[in-house]
Design a protein around this motif. Sequence first.
Motif, PDB file in Angstrom:
ATOM      1  N   ARG A 169      -5.044   9.248  -3.127  1.00 10.80           N
ATOM      2  CA  ARG A 169      -3.257   9.862  -3.238  1.00 10.80           C
ATOM      3  C   ARG A 169      -2.690   9.134  -2.460  1.00 10.80           C
ATOM      4  NH1 ARG A 169      -2.660  15.852  -3.528  1.00 10.80           N
ATOM      5  NH2 ARG A 169      -0.456  15.202  -3.653  1.00 10.80           N
ATOM      6  N   CYS A 170      -3.451   8.523  -1.102  1.00  8.26           N
ATOM      7  CA  CYS A 170      -2.944   7.211  -0.789  1.00  8.26           C
ATOM      8  C   CYS A 170      -3.946   5.875   0.086  1.00  8.26           C
ATOM      9  CB  CYS A 170      -2.599   8.110   0.813  1.00  8.26           C
ATOM     10  SG  CYS A 170      -1.407   9.734   0.872  1.00  8.26           S
TER      11      CYS A 170
ATOM     12  N   ASP B 295       5.115   7.832   2.732  1.00  5.13           N
ATOM     13  CA  ASP B 295       5.251   9.783   2.287  1.00  5.13           C
ATOM     14  C   ASP B 295       4.959  11.084   3.581  1.00  5.13           C
ATOM     15  OD1 ASP B 295       4.342  12.115   0.383  1.00  5.13           O
ATOM     16  OD2 ASP B 295       3.100  10.617  -0.205  1.00  5.13           O
ATOM     17  N   THR B 296       5.306  11.636   3.899  1.00  2.00           N
ATOM     18  CA  THR B 296       5.400  12.842   4.712  1.00  2.00           C
ATOM     19  C   THR B 296       5.671  14.268   3.856  1.00  2.00           C
ATOM     20  OG1 THR B 296       7.172  12.236   4.771  1.00  2.00           O
ATOM     21  CG2 THR B 296       6.478  11.514   6.740  1.00  2.00           C
TER      22      THR B 296
ATOM     23  N   TYR C 289       1.239  -0.581   0.127  1.00  2.00           N
ATOM     24  CA  TYR C 289      -0.349  -0.176   0.309  1.00  2.00           C
ATOM     25  C   TYR C 289       0.861   1.531  -0.314  1.00  2.00           C
ATOM     26  CZ  TYR C 289      -3.297  -3.305   1.340  1.00  2.00           C
ATOM     27  OH  TYR C 289      -4.366  -4.630   1.689  1.00  2.00           O
ATOM     28  N   ASN C 290       0.399   2.612  -0.986  1.00  2.00           N
ATOM     29  CA  ASN C 290       1.321   3.737  -0.270  1.00  2.00           C
ATOM     30  C   ASN C 290       0.481   4.464   1.180  1.00  2.00           C
ATOM     31  OD1 ASN C 290       2.260   5.911  -0.606  1.00  2.00           O
ATOM     32  ND2 ASN C 290       0.725   6.996  -1.690  1.00  2.00           N
ATOM     33  N   VAL C 291       1.259   4.128   1.687  1.00  2.00           N
ATOM     34  CA  VAL C 291       1.671   4.642   3.553  1.00  2.00           C
ATOM     35  C   VAL C 291       1.653   6.297   3.290  1.00  2.00           C
ATOM     36  CG1 VAL C 291       1.764   4.390   5.102  1.00  2.00           C
ATOM     37  CG2 VAL C 291       1.728   2.408   4.086  1.00  2.00           C
ATOM     38  N   CYS C 292       1.134   7.325   3.969  1.00  2.00           N
ATOM     39  CA  CYS C 292       0.870   8.442   4.182  1.00  2.00           C
ATOM     40  C   CYS C 292       1.447   8.699   5.908  1.00  2.00           C
ATOM     41  CB  CYS C 292       0.149   9.396   3.489  1.00  2.00           C
ATOM     42  SG  CYS C 292       0.427   9.252   1.616  1.00  2.00           S
ATOM     43  N   GLY C 293       1.728   9.902   6.201  1.00  2.00           N
ATOM     44  CA  GLY C 293       1.761  10.341   7.294  1.00  2.00           C
ATOM     45  C   GLY C 293       1.994  12.367   7.352  1.00  2.00           C
TER      46      GLY C 293
ATOM     47  N   GLN D 224      -5.291  17.943   5.743  1.00  2.00           N
ATOM     48  CA  GLN D 224      -4.893  17.214   4.215  1.00  2.00           C
ATOM     49  C   GLN D 224      -4.546  16.100   4.298  1.00  2.00           C
ATOM     50  OE1 GLN D 224      -1.603  19.976   4.203  1.00  2.00           O
ATOM     51  NE2 GLN D 224      -2.704  21.976   3.714  1.00  2.00           N
ATOM     52  N   LEU D 225      -4.130  15.801   4.895  1.00  2.00           N
ATOM     53  CA  LEU D 225      -3.747  13.977   5.122  1.00  2.00           C
ATOM     54  C   LEU D 225      -4.888  13.771   4.830  1.00  2.00           C
ATOM     55  CD1 LEU D 225      -1.505  12.236   4.917  1.00  2.00           C
ATOM     56  CD2 LEU D 225      -1.902  11.782   7.931  1.00  2.00           C
ATOM     57  N   ILE D 226      -6.239  13.679   5.153  1.00  2.00           N
ATOM     58  CA  ILE D 226      -7.528  12.611   5.294  1.00  2.00           C
ATOM     59  C   ILE D 226      -8.367  13.287   3.903  1.00  2.00           C
ATOM     60  CG2 ILE D 226      -9.475  13.145   5.606  1.00  2.00           C
ATOM     61  CD1 ILE D 226      -8.967  13.039   8.505  1.00  2.00           C
ATOM     62  N   GLU D 227      -7.938  14.484   3.128  1.00  2.00           N
ATOM     63  CA  GLU D 227      -8.485  14.709   2.029  1.00  2.00           C
ATOM     64  C   GLU D 227      -7.431  13.586   0.811  1.00  2.00           C
ATOM     65  OE1 GLU D 227     -10.299  16.055  -1.442  1.00  2.00           O
ATOM     66  OE2 GLU D 227     -10.880  15.852   0.714  1.00  2.00           O
ATOM     67  N   LYS D 228      -5.890  13.720   0.729  1.00  2.00           N
ATOM     68  CA  LYS D 228      -5.332  13.386   0.135  1.00  2.00           C
ATOM     69  C   LYS D 228      -5.602  11.353   0.397  1.00  2.00           C
ATOM     70  CE  LYS D 228      -0.468  12.670  -0.619  1.00  2.00           C
ATOM     71  NZ  LYS D 228       1.228  13.136   0.019  1.00  2.00           N
TER      72      LYS D 228
END
Length: 277
Positions: free
Chosen positions: A197-198, A180-181, A159-163, A188-192
């Motif tokens: 995108r995540c 991806d930070t 998976y594409n993982v963000c923070g 913004q993280l929720i919207e991404k």
Amino acid sequence: MLNCHLGSRVWRESVVSLVAVAALAAGFVPTSATAQVPSGTLIQTCNDGGEWPPYFYYDRVNGEKTDDILGFDIDVFNEIFTSRGYEYTFELIAWSRCLLEVEKGEDYFMVSSVAYSKERDEKYLITEPYYTVQPHYFYHYANFPNGLEISSLADFSNYNVCGLRGYNYTNFGIPVEDIDTGTRIFSQLIEKTRRNRCDIFLGRFEIFSGFARTGNDYIRDNNLGTAPMPGVAGDKFYMMVSRNYQYAEELREMINDGINRLKSTGLDQTMIAPYLQ
């Protein structure tokens, strides 16, 4: 700057004070450092302007943010500093700026609510841990209506993982270089994530759910699913003192003494309980 030790709720301070008095009556005597932070010293602190509820967050009145900062960290500061006659400031600024300023030790001497890393241990004096939260991963139900197939940390490679930028994810158990930070704040993280995108973003459950205290019930309002990071223990949080502050060792010892006192009397659990209800 905000002198925020006056911002805690009176009813909570009353509970805290009664327990503290009981502890002293039982014969508990705090240890004292060989050298102490001079009396009258103003303890200047900063933290993340994005807030970190329920540990620190701006009070709201009719949904509008005020200048008062509430939370567990404020109550802990009151017990460690105010009860000993010290005043403190607690200013919420950009997280990366706060860390840089504390490292300098000029305008700010310490920062609370930080996760441990080797790099931070080299830059700052780190205290005893004073609370623990649980690392979680979050995803959007619209993108994964049947949930995610995750049973081990190795599964995150699918998976594409963000923070969030500047946050420490060392204790989440997956390589930090795989996260991806490029995002600055939770909204913004929720919207991404909603926009695919995540696939997943990382966060501490107590903090993320705590944003409901600020009027942002991120989990319910955004149709998010969540689960604990598999096989990962609770994430301990600390305070950090600037190594460049002239009373760095003395301040850390005073903080550690206060943390140990709170734990030995059970006052830390009494203080956090109302925030987790």
